[in-house]
Every structure is written in C-alpha cells, then in structure tokens.
Design a protein around this motif. Structure first.
Motif, PDB file in Angstrom:
ATOM      1  N   THR A  70     -40.175  68.218  -3.563  1.00 38.92           N
ATOM      2  CA  THR A  70     -39.457  67.131  -4.220  1.00 38.92           C
ATOM      3  C   THR A  70     -37.998  67.484  -4.471  1.00 38.92           C
ATOM      4  O   THR A  70     -37.166  66.600  -4.687  1.00 38.92           O
ATOM      5  CB  THR A  70     -40.118  66.755  -5.564  1.00 38.92           C
ATOM      6  OG1 THR A  70     -40.056  67.876  -6.459  1.00 38.92           O
ATOM      7  CG2 THR A  70     -41.564  66.341  -5.363  1.00 38.92           C
TER       8      THR A  70
ATOM      9  N   ASN B 158     -39.239  65.355 -15.501  1.00 39.43           N
ATOM     10  CA  ASN B 158     -40.356  64.941 -14.645  1.00 39.43           C
ATOM     11  C   ASN B 158     -41.682  65.106 -15.369  1.00 39.43           C
ATOM     12  O   ASN B 158     -41.900  66.092 -16.086  1.00 39.43           O
ATOM     13  CB  ASN B 158     -40.378  65.796 -13.370  1.00 39.43           C
ATOM     14  CG  ASN B 158     -39.150  65.574 -12.512  1.00 39.43           C
ATOM     15  OD1 ASN B 158     -39.101  64.662 -11.698  1.00 39.43           O
ATOM     16  ND2 ASN B 158     -38.127  66.417 -12.689  1.00 39.43           N
TER      17      ASN B 158
ATOM     18  N   VAL C 221     -45.968  64.540 -14.441  1.00 40.89           N
ATOM     19  CA  VAL C 221     -46.995  64.244 -13.439  1.00 40.89           C
ATOM     20  C   VAL C 221     -48.198  63.659 -14.170  1.00 40.89           C
ATOM     21  O   VAL C 221     -48.785  64.309 -15.038  1.00 40.89           O
ATOM     22  CB  VAL C 221     -47.388  65.502 -12.648  1.00 40.89           C
ATOM     23  CG1 VAL C 221     -48.427  65.160 -11.585  1.00 40.89           C
ATOM     24  CG2 VAL C 221     -46.155  66.131 -11.996  1.00 40.89           C
TER      25      VAL C 221
ATOM     26  N   TRP D 107     -44.548  60.945 -11.678  1.00 36.56           N
ATOM     27  CA  TRP D 107     -45.197  61.226 -10.403  1.00 36.56           C
ATOM     28  C   TRP D 107     -46.700  61.046 -10.597  1.00 36.56           C
ATOM     29  O   TRP D 107     -47.300  61.723 -11.439  1.00 36.56           O
ATOM     30  CB  TRP D 107     -44.916  62.660  -9.947  1.00 36.56           C
ATOM     31  CG  TRP D 107     -43.465  62.999  -9.811  1.00 36.56           C
ATOM     32  CD1 TRP D 107     -42.624  63.402 -10.802  1.00 36.56           C
ATOM     33  CD2 TRP D 107     -42.685  62.968  -8.616  1.00 36.56           C
ATOM     34  NE1 TRP D 107     -41.364  63.628 -10.311  1.00 36.56           N
ATOM     35  CE2 TRP D 107     -41.372  63.371  -8.960  1.00 36.56           C
ATOM     36  CE3 TRP D 107     -42.970  62.639  -7.281  1.00 36.56           C
ATOM     37  CZ2 TRP D 107     -40.349  63.461  -8.027  1.00 36.56           C
ATOM     38  CZ3 TRP D 107     -41.951  62.731  -6.355  1.00 36.56           C
ATOM     39  CH2 TRP D 107     -40.662  63.131  -6.719  1.00 36.56           C
TER      40      TRP D 107
ATOM     41  N   HIS E 265     -45.837  59.721  -2.354  1.00 36.85           N
ATOM     42  CA  HIS E 265     -44.435  59.848  -2.764  1.00 36.85           C
ATOM     43  C   HIS E 265     -43.484  59.996  -1.582  1.00 36.85           C
ATOM     44  O   HIS E 265     -42.304  60.314  -1.780  1.00 36.85           O
ATOM     45  CB  HIS E 265     -44.293  61.028  -3.723  1.00 36.85           C
ATOM     46  CG  HIS E 265     -45.172  60.914  -4.932  1.00 36.85           C
ATOM     47  ND1 HIS E 265     -45.026  59.905  -5.851  1.00 36.85           N
ATOM     48  CD2 HIS E 265     -46.236  61.657  -5.340  1.00 36.85           C
ATOM     49  CE1 HIS E 265     -45.954  60.046  -6.803  1.00 36.85           C
ATOM     50  NE2 HIS E 265     -46.693  61.091  -6.512  1.00 36.85           N
TER      51      HIS E 265
END
Length: 596
Positions: A456, A26, A28, A51, A483
């Motif tokens: 999440t 992941n 961001v 994200w 999201h």
C-alpha cells in the motif's frame, strides 16, 4: 437520536479522532456486528483510511505489513468471540519484531459475559504478554470526564505502541445495544478536545549511553585491530550510512544481514561483508577470521553460520547495541549490552573518533582485515558464477531477482528457504532496494497479507515465497482484489518444505516425505484466477528476469511460479559452498587469483 446512540457516537468519535491526531492514519476493519460503532465512525472520519479485510487473521498481518512499511502505527478492529483469537499470530509477530499495532476488539457488555451469551468469550488480557499494554475500556458515555478519558487512552495507546520496544497494544471495548452510531454533527470530532489541537501530545526520546562512557568505549575500540561489526535485521533510516562510517573509522569489517538494509544504496561498501554465510561454514576459514571484539546491532542475523561462529568462540568480547531496551543475545555470551539508539550511537561515536583522531580512514588494513575482504569478494564471485550455472536452482531465482529489481523496489521475503537464499545470493548493489520479512517469530503464516499491506506504500513490491508459505495464506490474496493493489509474487514451488532437506530430519528417510516433505500437489493457477490475478508458470528462466525487470509497470496481482527439484536443491547449495571455500583457501595461499 437516542441518548444511548448519541453517547456511543460521541465516545467513539473522540477516541478515533485522538488516534488520528496522534498520527494514526490507517485502520483495517473486519466486518462484525459488535464492532459496528468503531467501523462506522471510522468510515466517516475525513483523515482515517479504512481498509476492509474479511478474514481477521489476514487483516492483522495486512496491518502489520503496512505498519512495518510505513514505520508508523496502524489500527485493527474486529468483533467479539473467536475473531479476536484470529489476531493472535500477527500480534505475536508484531511483538517479536517491534511493530506498532493498535488492536481494538469489540466485546459483549459485562452483564452478557460468562452466562452463555452467543459470541462471548473471555477477552480480558486475551493476548497476555504478547502485548505491551491492555485496557478494558469504559462503557460509552458523553460526559466530559469520559471524553477526556477516552482521548487520553487513545493517545497513550499510540505512544505506548511506539516507545521502545515498539509493539502491539490491546484495547477491549464493551458495547451495549443499540450498536449503530449516528453522526449528524461535523463538529463531533472535536468532542472532548477542550479547544486543543491534540488532547495529549506524547514526546518521544532516544536511549543513549553517557558521554564519558562513550568516550571510554571509543578509546578502547581504537586499540583493537581484530574487530568486527555485525548488523542483523534493523530497518532504521540513516543507519546504513552511519554504521558503515563507523566500520571505516575503526577498520572493522561489517557483516550485513539482508534485513539490515546495508546491502543497497550508494555508499562505499568496501568493508560491507555480504557472502559470510558461505565462508563461515568452513572450520578453517572461520577460525582464521575470529575477532577480539564484536559490536552487534539489531536482532541476530538470519545466518546460522554467524550464530555458530559466535557460539564456538566464547572468548570474543561481544558488545550488543540495542535501542529498544531488549536483550537479544541467543548466544548467551554478551559481554556488554548497551541500550542506545543505533543511529545516534554510531553518529556520536563517529564524532568522538574523528575529534580524538583515532585510527584514520584509509589507514592500511591488517592482514586479518584483508583476509575478510578477500574471502568475501571470492565467495561472492563463486556464488554468482556457479549459482547462475546450476539449472533449476533456487539460489538462481534470487540472483535473477537481485539483478533485475527496479531501483526503489521493495523485496518482501518469506521465511524458511527464501530468506536464507536471499542471505546467500542477494549481494551488494548500488540500487535502493528495501528488503522486508516477518523475522520476529519467523513463521510462514500471514506472509502474503503482510506483503500486500506493505504494498500500500511500497511500490513496486515483489514477494518471494515457497509453495507452503503461499498455501498458508491464500486468503491474503483477497486484499489485492478488494483494494486494487499492485504486487508481483514469485512462488518457488519445490513441492513441500525444502528447508527440512538441510536439517537432521533428512537423514531419516523412512517417513520424511510424510512428516516433513509434505508435497501438496496443488495447481495455484485456479486460486489466483479466483482472486482476479494473473498467473504464469515459468519454463524459460529468462522470462523471470523480464518479469522482475518490468514489475514497476505491473498493475494488479501477478503471480509467477518457478518449479524446482527439492531433492537436488540441498545438494546444489552444498556444492557451491564447498567450491567457494576451496577457492578462498587457494586464494589465500596464492595471493590474488581467479575466483573461478
């Protein structure tokens, strides 16, 4: 594609791909021009989840919450200039709470620094000692040497962020224009791999003391009758079962901070002490319960009563077990600091105690141990009974949350009063409840963002915060809208800083409200609506119980506001503590009795 664009694309692709191969899943991203190469290439990687978070301060906390919940590194990327500075609060929290963050900042190239170019600040070693490692990255090239270099740095960054103590690392990328990468070849992700599946694989190891030292420690502990185990904030799978087994073998009570994860789950909690914050406040009770030896795991517990209990008794032999190689001893009274993985330490010590047939499980307990168990049971009954009796009491909010949380839920808790009320009123349960908080630097900033980052992966998630903490991170609500995250937020609105009512500042009323009480007089329904959430102000507290019970079925953002009276809250807490301690002393004098 120009040669510069190709070099940029291959370089960034090799870096991000090695992050992914090192188990970073992941990233961001906060939008900006100079960070375009990383953002665009990240969006193309098939195994990297991007994200978006517009506010860098919120983005960093969002990543921190995600990394904490997943127990794995998360990357963040921003453009140059003050965007970098907005990462600082979350970087500090990550450092203090040992959360692995990969901080990627875009920068102007060297020729545009220190000459007045726009959005160019000194980003070299920007976070100072708040990060474990800093690298000023090389200018992008597509030569084999540079591609090997960039993959090596990526792998090392992940390894460094994870190795004890875990924490943030900072890589600064100077990019020249053109900034737009062009990925035309699907095999670009293999650049610089040299036919390997992962360019560099870093092996992790666990700290452990020598066998003979562990044998000696086990031998000494079996001769101790008045021993105590203290578990502070520590989120390690398998720790609860192992440390409770250790307490059982030694017949030592186990103080369980709510962030130790010991208060939840199906195992024998006979020796797990959860109401200590109430009865350790009493001078007589605490002196009756002084141990010879304390074995302490994790950070110092939330409870100030525990800290003062240790500081008032410097004769206690304190043994601190810290697998991160840190020195977490605010009492300055530690006798031994053992750098050992806590789960492995307990497991091996349990094995030695079993093999050596030390004190057997189920051996009759001492009067001292029985006093701990009875004090905890009586205090817990009083906290529940009178906590539920008091009207509009902040402790009752926690009691209702604790009673109604669905199994496998996550409770994220804000600092100041909420975490202290969870410490007092969230008692042992067989349900599997994970409790999280930002207790590294103990700040109130970024709490909403961190909780939504955790959401999440952690569902259902309930966030408990005060009104000032909620106000501090209103921008964080955007993540839920962008999201489509599911979360229930409970705001305890007492119009200001409730914790100051428990501190010496409250004894100086002249400017107390101006400087510490700080009532804001805000109606949060409007901002929740702006971010697409549902807002409800609770009048009947039974509605709160129902809302928590049904949180597993919540879709989107749901915010519940509970109004309390700050001026009476401290008084109600002190009243319940007093009743609990009077009841304990009466129980000790009379033997088994009614705690009410």
């Amino acid at each position: 594609m120009t040669s510069a664009s190709k070099a940029l694309s291959v370089y960034v692709a090799a870096f991000l791909d090695e992050l992914v191969r090192s188990n970073v899943k992941n990233i961001v991203v906060s939008p900006g021009s100079r960070s375009t190469p990383i953002a665009m290439v990240a969006a193309e990687h098939p195994d990297l989840h991007v994200w978006l978070n517009v506010d860098e301060r919120s983005a960093a906390f969002f990543a921190l919450g995600m990394a904490k919940a997943r127990r794995e590194p998360v990357a963040i990327v921003c453009t140059s200039g003050t965007a970098v500075a907005n990462y600082m609060p979350a970087v500090v929290e990550a450092k203090e709470s040992q959360v692995p963050l990969i901080v990627l900042t875009a920068d102007r190239p060297h020729e545009l620094r220190d000459i007045g170019a726009p959005q160019a600040i000194d980003q070299l070693n920007f976070f100072g000692k708040q990060v474990k490692w800093f690298v000023e990255m090389a200018i992008p090239e597509e030569s084999p040497e540079i591609l090997r270099y960039v993959r090596t740095v990526a792998a090392r960054a992940v390894s460094t962020s994870l190795s004890g103590p875990s924490g943030p690392v900072h890589l600064n990328f100077p990019f020249r224009e053109p900034l737009v990468p062009i990925i035309e070849d699907e095999h670009i992700w293999e650049s610089g791999l040299d036919y390997r599946t992962q360019f560099v694989k870093a092996a992790e190891s666990k700290l452990m003391m020598k066998d003979e030292e562990l044998e000696l420690l086990a031998s000494g502990l079996t001769r101790i009758e008045r021993g105590l185990i203290i578990c502070g904030p520590l989120d390690r799978p398998g720790f609860a079962e192992e440390v409770v087994a250790l307490g059982d073998k030694l017949s030592f009570p186990v103080i369980a901070d709510p962030l130790s994860q010991l208060r939840s789950g199906v195992y024998n909690k006979k020796l797990v002490i959860d109401s200590y914050d109430a009865f350790l406040r009493d001078e007589y009770i605490s002196q009756e319960l002084v141990p010879e030896v304390v074995i302490r795991f994790g950070a110092m517990p939330v409870s100030k009563a525990v800290l003062l209990f240790l500081k008032k008794n410097p004769q206690i032999k304190q043994i601190i077990i810290d697998g991160e190689g840190l020195w977490r001893d605010p009492t300055l009274l530690a006798s031994e600091v053992i750098h050992a993985d806590p789960v492995l330490f307990c497991r091996l010590l349990n094995k030695i105690l079993l093999e050596n047939k030390g004190r057997k499980t189920g051996e009759p307990t001492s009067n001292w141990l029985e006093s701990w168990i009875r004090a905890d049971r009586v205090a817990g009954e009083v906290l529940q009974h009178f906590g539920n009796e008091e009207q509009e009491f902040e402790g009752q909010v926690v009691l209702r949350i604790a009673e109604n949380l669905p199994d496998n839920a996550t409770l994220f808790v804000g600092n100041s009063m909420p975490i202290r009320d969870v410490d007092s009123f969230f008692l042992n349960t067989e349900r599997n409840i994970r409790i999280m908080a930002n207790r590294g630097a103990n700040g109130i900033d970024g709490t909403i963002s961190a909780a939504l980052g955790a959401s999440t992966v952690a569902e259902p998630l309930i966030l408990l915060v005060g009104d000032l903490t909620f106000y501090h991170d209103l921008n964080g609500l955007l993540a839920a809208k962008l999201h489509k995250l599911n979360a229930t937020i409970v705001i305890v609105n007492n119009e200001g800083g409730g914790i100051f009512s428990f501190l010496p500042q409250s004894e100086h009323p002249k400017n107390f409200e101006l400087l510490f009480g700080t009532p804001l007089g805000l109606d949060y329904s409007y901002v929740v609506k702006m971010y697409g959430g549902e807002f409800k102000r609770i009048d009947d507290w039974n509605e709160l119980s129902a809302a928590i019970k049904n949180s597993k079925d919540v879709e989107g953002l749901n915010v519940i506001e509970v109004r309390t009276d700050r001026s009476l809250n401290a008084e109600k807490h002190r009243k319940i503590w007093r009743i609990a301690n009077e009841t304990i002393k009466a129980n000790w004098e009379q033997g088994e009795g009614d705690a009410h």
